[in-house]
Design a protein around this motif. Sequence first.
Motif, PDB file in Angstrom:
ATOM      1  N   LYS A 366      35.627  26.750  36.448  1.00 28.59           N
ATOM      2  CA  LYS A 366      36.325  27.860  36.716  1.00 28.59           C
ATOM      3  C   LYS A 366      36.544  28.152  37.844  1.00 28.59           C
ATOM      4  O   LYS A 366      37.352  29.148  38.315  1.00 28.59           O
ATOM      5  CB  LYS A 366      35.382  29.474  35.763  1.00 28.59           C
ATOM      6  CG  LYS A 366      35.271  29.083  34.391  1.00 28.59           C
ATOM      7  CD  LYS A 366      34.460  30.250  33.832  1.00 28.59           C
ATOM      8  CE  LYS A 366      34.220  30.130  32.413  1.00 28.59           C
ATOM      9  NZ  LYS A 366      33.375  31.242  31.816  1.00 28.59           N
ATOM     10  N   ARG A 394      30.945  36.279  20.598  1.00 30.88           N
ATOM     11  CA  ARG A 394      32.156  36.362  21.339  1.00 30.88           C
ATOM     12  C   ARG A 394      32.313  37.883  21.347  1.00 30.88           C
ATOM     13  O   ARG A 394      31.748  38.610  20.921  1.00 30.88           O
ATOM     14  CB  ARG A 394      33.203  35.742  20.615  1.00 30.88           C
ATOM     15  CG  ARG A 394      33.623  36.277  19.246  1.00 30.88           C
ATOM     16  CD  ARG A 394      34.620  35.542  18.474  1.00 30.88           C
ATOM     17  NE  ARG A 394      34.756  36.137  17.120  1.00 30.88           N
ATOM     18  CZ  ARG A 394      35.646  35.665  16.029  1.00 30.88           C
ATOM     19  NH1 ARG A 394      35.870  34.222  16.325  1.00 30.88           N
ATOM     20  NH2 ARG A 394      35.866  36.351  15.203  1.00 30.88           N
ATOM     21  N   SER A 407      36.348  47.638  21.672  1.00 27.70           N
ATOM     22  CA  SER A 407      35.541  46.256  21.907  1.00 27.70           C
ATOM     23  C   SER A 407      35.070  45.914  20.356  1.00 27.70           C
ATOM     24  O   SER A 407      34.566  46.567  19.686  1.00 27.70           O
ATOM     25  CB  SER A 407      34.320  46.257  22.504  1.00 27.70           C
ATOM     26  OG  SER A 407      33.825  45.191  22.905  1.00 27.70           O
ATOM     27  N   THR A 453      29.370  41.447  42.842  1.00 26.46           N
ATOM     28  CA  THR A 453      29.789  39.988  42.972  1.00 26.46           C
ATOM     29  C   THR A 453      28.504  39.053  43.515  1.00 26.46           C
ATOM     30  O   THR A 453      28.002  39.735  44.283  1.00 26.46           O
ATOM     31  CB  THR A 453      30.969  39.890  43.764  1.00 26.46           C
ATOM     32  OG1 THR A 453      30.755  40.456  45.036  1.00 26.46           O
ATOM     33  CG2 THR A 453      32.258  40.525  42.905  1.00 26.46           C
ATOM     34  N   ASP A 459      37.337  34.538  42.351  1.00 29.36           N
ATOM     35  CA  ASP A 459      36.694  33.731  41.331  1.00 29.36           C
ATOM     36  C   ASP A 459      35.423  34.070  41.218  1.00 29.36           C
ATOM     37  O   ASP A 459      34.604  33.168  40.608  1.00 29.36           O
ATOM     38  CB  ASP A 459      37.058  32.388  41.152  1.00 29.36           C
ATOM     39  CG  ASP A 459      36.737  31.612  42.480  1.00 29.36           C
ATOM     40  OD1 ASP A 459      36.215  32.235  43.319  1.00 29.36           O
ATOM     41  OD2 ASP A 459      36.932  30.416  42.604  1.00 29.36           O
ATOM     42  N   GLN A 461      31.430  35.342  40.736  1.00 28.62           N
ATOM     43  CA  GLN A 461      30.630  35.672  39.611  1.00 28.62           C
ATOM     44  C   GLN A 461      30.243  37.113  39.788  1.00 28.62           C
ATOM     45  O   GLN A 461      29.987  37.436  40.855  1.00 28.62           O
ATOM     46  CB  GLN A 461      29.286  34.875  39.331  1.00 28.62           C
ATOM     47  CG  GLN A 461      29.614  33.477  38.785  1.00 28.62           C
ATOM     48  CD  GLN A 461      28.310  32.927  38.481  1.00 28.62           C
ATOM     49  OE1 GLN A 461      28.029  32.657  37.342  1.00 28.62           O
ATOM     50  NE2 GLN A 461      27.501  32.286  39.636  1.00 28.62           N
ATOM     51  N   SER A 481      28.189  36.279  34.900  1.00 32.01           N
ATOM     52  CA  SER A 481      29.668  35.649  34.385  1.00 32.01           C
ATOM     53  C   SER A 481      30.690  35.868  35.228  1.00 32.01           C
ATOM     54  O   SER A 481      30.486  36.868  36.203  1.00 32.01           O
ATOM     55  CB  SER A 481      29.970  36.156  32.887  1.00 32.01           C
ATOM     56  OG  SER A 481      31.156  35.878  32.628  1.00 32.01           O
ATOM     57  N   THR A 482      31.697  35.007  35.385  1.00 26.83           N
ATOM     58  CA  THR A 482      32.985  35.193  36.093  1.00 26.83           C
ATOM     59  C   THR A 482      33.561  36.313  35.606  1.00 26.83           C
ATOM     60  O   THR A 482      34.715  36.934  36.294  1.00 26.83           O
ATOM     61  CB  THR A 482      33.835  34.059  36.344  1.00 26.83           C
ATOM     62  OG1 THR A 482      33.890  33.461  34.846  1.00 26.83           O
ATOM     63  CG2 THR A 482      33.184  32.923  36.854  1.00 26.83           C
ATOM     64  N   ASP A 483      33.442  36.992  34.444  1.00 25.33           N
ATOM     65  CA  ASP A 483      34.194  37.998  33.696  1.00 25.33           C
ATOM     66  C   ASP A 483      33.044  38.943  33.853  1.00 25.33           C
ATOM     67  O   ASP A 483      32.003  39.224  33.179  1.00 25.33           O
ATOM     68  CB  ASP A 483      34.293  37.640  32.179  1.00 25.33           C
ATOM     69  CG  ASP A 483      35.112  38.751  31.557  1.00 25.33           C
ATOM     70  OD1 ASP A 483      34.768  39.848  31.625  1.00 25.33           O
ATOM     71  OD2 ASP A 483      36.113  38.424  30.843  1.00 25.33           O
ATOM     72  N   ILE A 484      33.579  40.200  34.452  1.00 24.25           N
ATOM     73  CA  ILE A 484      32.326  41.085  34.595  1.00 24.25           C
ATOM     74  C   ILE A 484      31.985  41.942  33.509  1.00 24.25           C
ATOM     75  O   ILE A 484      30.927  42.524  33.202  1.00 24.25           O
ATOM     76  CB  ILE A 484      33.031  42.217  35.826  1.00 24.25           C
ATOM     77  CG1 ILE A 484      34.287  42.763  35.205  1.00 24.25           C
ATOM     78  CG2 ILE A 484      33.170  41.536  37.100  1.00 24.25           C
ATOM     79  CD1 ILE A 484      34.707  44.063  36.377  1.00 24.25           C
ATOM     80  N   VAL A 485      32.983  42.134  32.498  1.00 21.30           N
ATOM     81  CA  VAL A 485      32.436  42.626  31.100  1.00 21.30           C
ATOM     82  C   VAL A 485      31.661  41.699  30.493  1.00 21.30           C
ATOM     83  O   VAL A 485      30.627  42.412  29.778  1.00 21.30           O
ATOM     84  CB  VAL A 485      33.683  42.899  30.193  1.00 21.30           C
ATOM     85  CG1 VAL A 485      33.366  43.560  28.916  1.00 21.30           C
ATOM     86  CG2 VAL A 485      34.811  43.719  30.931  1.00 21.30           C
ATOM     87  N   GLU A 486      31.858  40.433  30.444  1.00 23.39           N
ATOM     88  CA  GLU A 486      30.826  39.587  29.829  1.00 23.39           C
ATOM     89  C   GLU A 486      29.561  39.770  30.604  1.00 23.39           C
ATOM     90  O   GLU A 486      28.527  39.724  29.876  1.00 23.39           O
ATOM     91  CB  GLU A 486      31.181  38.106  29.943  1.00 23.39           C
ATOM     92  CG  GLU A 486      30.310  37.239  29.287  1.00 23.39           C
ATOM     93  CD  GLU A 486      30.973  35.825  29.131  1.00 23.39           C
ATOM     94  OE1 GLU A 486      30.234  34.849  28.404  1.00 23.39           O
ATOM     95  OE2 GLU A 486      32.089  35.404  29.667  1.00 23.39           O
TER      96      GLU A 486
END
Length: 508
Positions: A366, A394, A407, A453, A459, A461, A481-486
């Motif tokens: 990623k 997921r 969600s 971050t 990109d 994390q 995660s690289t996805d802040i929601v995740e």
Amino acid sequence: MARRIRIFDTTLRDGEQSPGCSMNLHDKLAVAEQLEKLGVDIIEAGFAISSPGDFQAVQAIARTVKNCTVASLARSLEKDIDCAWNAVKDAANPRIHLFLATSPIHMEYKLRKTPDEVYEQAVKMVKYARNLCGDIEFSCEDASRSDPAFLYRILEGVIAAGASTVNIPDTVGYAVPDEFSQMIKGIKNNVPNIDKAVISVHCHNDLGLAVANSLAAAMAGADQIECTLNGIGERAGNAALEEIVMNMYTRQEFYQMTTGINTNQIYPASRRLIQATGVKCQPNKAVVGENAFAHESGIHQHGVLANRATYEVMTPESVGVPHNKMVLGKHSGRHAFEERLFYLGYHVDEEKLNALFEEFKVLADKKKTVSDKDIEALVTGTRGIIPETYTLDRFVINSGSSITSTSAVRLISKDGIALEKVAIGDGPIDASFNAIDKIVRMDTTLEDFTLSTVDGGTDAQGEAYVRISRDGRSYNGMGVSTDIVEAGVKAYISAINAMIYETTNHNS
């Protein structure tokens, strides 16, 4: 020859009393193991009688740590002393740390005792403790506001009764350096048997002078300093371990004092504490703050490039701040990754190494390059110490400026059952948390949620910290995660797993 100063770390006792800094058993053990690696002389593992959880933590640390003295705090009461001894007795080097207030205001309004009664209780309880344990420390709570003559009298009495360390706390952060220095000199000159005990100091930071007072006391003859990582503690905190140690390290010619601290473990220790509590230190925090070795001014940057000593009185490497020497990416091999972990101070078993390497490869796909901070986040984000009652399978988000966020989250239980719920909320993270609440069916309160971050760039994390509470107890979780929601969802699940684990263990 430089005089050796003992470092007494009270991160796990006084530090944990800082609002929001509570830790579970596993986090305390992890911090204790890092403190042992750091090289502190004494770890104050907790206040054993304060709760069953504190007793369990002190006992577990006492049985785990081998190269440090392990202490438990106790009031000057037989029941406290018995509890403290039972918690630390299995340690390689156990200590009981008694305290009793000695200032007029504390004796009158808190203890409701006369000075003579306080003296008698102190001496009697030190004798009682000394019959159980060979290493006794006695603290004169609020010493900096105590009458000097009474202070000298009670110190002489407790030393004669068996105290091998006497602690002079600036409990409310009231002292100033010259005054505190004179207090230590007065003790050395007026307590006849002071040569039979180590003088310790414990300073609070209410007026921002905790480190200055601690160093002034050491210059005046104190041989032990009590402090915490990142300076956490009651109210404005305690004297910061990293600032005290690096003052002595950087200005050796002035202080003529040394410690047994392995300075390149300071930054990893600071990070381990942040991971355990979910509470970050401010960016401009001395030694360990994110900006401690950052240079934005053009003049400063030019000077540092020409000669680092122009604007850096210590090097980042000297305190263990990661310094990139090798770029890691998706083509990097397992050996290079393992070497990087070792350089960053992480020693993991084969099973965890394999798991981390797989996560690293996913992340490298990623990101163009993976930084030291990314790797550190992988390690601290892979908790592995608390059984995962739920894991994230997921999630699907439907969100925008003109619609209500929705969600759908699917978790896998420890039994392998897939559980999925849909919820709405004020934004994608709130909606995701609400969906998780529907799955776990537990009433919790979200006390804190922070997101930052790990490194720069689009990109980068995201590193999320969550603190939830239930029935008066708080639980921390972290996710990366690289996805802040995740990252937020993982942190929330991590906190819930910690809550379920602790609740189950406590009830059993």
